[in-house]
Design an enzyme around this catalytic site. Structure first.
Site, mmCIF file in Angstrom:
data_model
loop_
_atom_site.group_PDB
_atom_site.id
_atom_site.type_symbol
_atom_site.label_atom_id
_atom_site.label_comp_id
_atom_site.label_asym_id
_atom_site.label_seq_id
_atom_site.Cartn_x
_atom_site.Cartn_y
_atom_site.Cartn_z
ATOM 1 N N CYS A 79 0.836 -1.196 0.000
ATOM 2 C CA CYS A 79 0.000 0.000 0.000
ATOM 3 C C CYS A 79 0.880 1.259 0.000
ATOM 4 O O CYS A 79 1.601 1.502 -0.957
ATOM 5 C CB CYS A 79 -0.994 -0.034 1.160
ATOM 6 S SG CYS A 79 -2.352 1.159 0.966
ATOM 7 N N HIS A 180 -3.733 -4.883 -0.189
ATOM 8 C CA HIS A 180 -3.291 -5.439 1.092
ATOM 9 C C HIS A 180 -3.384 -6.963 1.039
ATOM 10 O O HIS A 180 -4.473 -7.519 1.227
ATOM 11 C CB HIS A 180 -4.177 -4.923 2.231
ATOM 12 C CG HIS A 180 -3.935 -3.500 2.587
ATOM 13 N ND1 HIS A 180 -3.011 -3.119 3.537
ATOM 14 C CD2 HIS A 180 -4.488 -2.359 2.116
ATOM 15 C CE1 HIS A 180 -3.015 -1.801 3.646
ATOM 16 N NE2 HIS A 180 -3.894 -1.314 2.794
ATOM 17 N N GLU A 182 -2.444 -9.050 3.194
ATOM 18 C CA GLU A 182 -2.788 -9.559 4.528
ATOM 19 C C GLU A 182 -4.281 -9.450 4.824
ATOM 20 O O GLU A 182 -4.779 -10.066 5.772
ATOM 21 C CB GLU A 182 -1.974 -8.820 5.602
ATOM 22 C CG GLU A 182 -2.451 -7.432 5.965
ATOM 23 C CD GLU A 182 -2.071 -6.333 4.983
ATOM 24 O OE1 GLU A 182 -2.335 -5.152 5.301
ATOM 25 O OE2 GLU A 182 -1.511 -6.640 3.907
#
Length: 199
Positions: A79, A180, A182
């Site tokens: 990001c 992202h 994650e």
């Protein structure tokens, strides 16, 4: 060993947890020496480009990251972390980046709503690239108002949101995700797993 850079601009917990689940064995650091020593450096980031650069410089991490890149050692930016790789950003002014990948970070002009927040589709430049193998689909999670403009030779995947923008980039050992991983469920986990196998 993998280190996640702590410069007070990222959600370190979610990133380190995702990496741990995939066997990366991450630790969190703001020590410039660790940036140079470890196998993989992960630069997460949420917030303003200007503040991120200031924090990196104050902690001695800005030059450490540039030195690591000059040694062709892997760095993953997520990001804002990816945006910091570029030459400059026009977020609330004009600010220099790490200049590890030529390009500029600009605000969306044609987006239906800002920020771009939620799930969207990756469009790989080459679907056979090892980063994208074994993906159940290409949907990943984004939260951003600015995006990178760079030469197509550095782009691994694009995404459309009113305009086409780079969602994954690479220059040598420098790899960046605007999304992202994650927070991107099975797709994000598989991409991180593929990345580990690439390194």
């Amino acid at each position: 060993m993998t280190v996640v850079v702590d410069y007070e601009m990222g959600n370190l917990l979610s990133v380190t947890k995702a990496l741990e689940e995939l066997g990366y064995k991450p630790s969190v650091t703001s020590d410039p020496r660790k940036i140079l020593e470890e196998d993989l450096v992960v630069l997460p980031g949420v917030g303003a480009f200007r503040d991120a650069v200031r924090n990196l410089k104050e902690k001695g991490l800005f030059l450490a990251l540039k030195e690591r890149a000059s040694l062709n050692r892997p760095i993953l930016g997520i990001c804002l972390g990816m945006q910091l790789f570029f030459t400059k950003s026009y977020e609330d002014g004009e600010y220099e980046g790490l200049d590890l990948i030529p390009g500029e970070v600009v605000r969306f002009q044609k987006a239906p709503k800002i920020p771009h927040m939620g799930w969207n589709n990756l469009v790989p430049v080459d679907t056979t690239h090892e980063l994208f193998k074994n993906l159940p689909d290409y949907y990943v999670y984004f939260v951003h108002s600015y995006y990178a403009q760079t030469d197509s030779r550095y782009v691994l995947a694009y995404t459309e949101y009113g305009e086409k923008f780079p969602a994954a980039v690479r220059r040598g050992s420098i790899i960046g995700f605007q999304f992202h991983p994650e927070k991107s469920g099975p797709v994000g986990r598989q991409i991180l797993k593929n990345l580990r196998e690439m390194l």
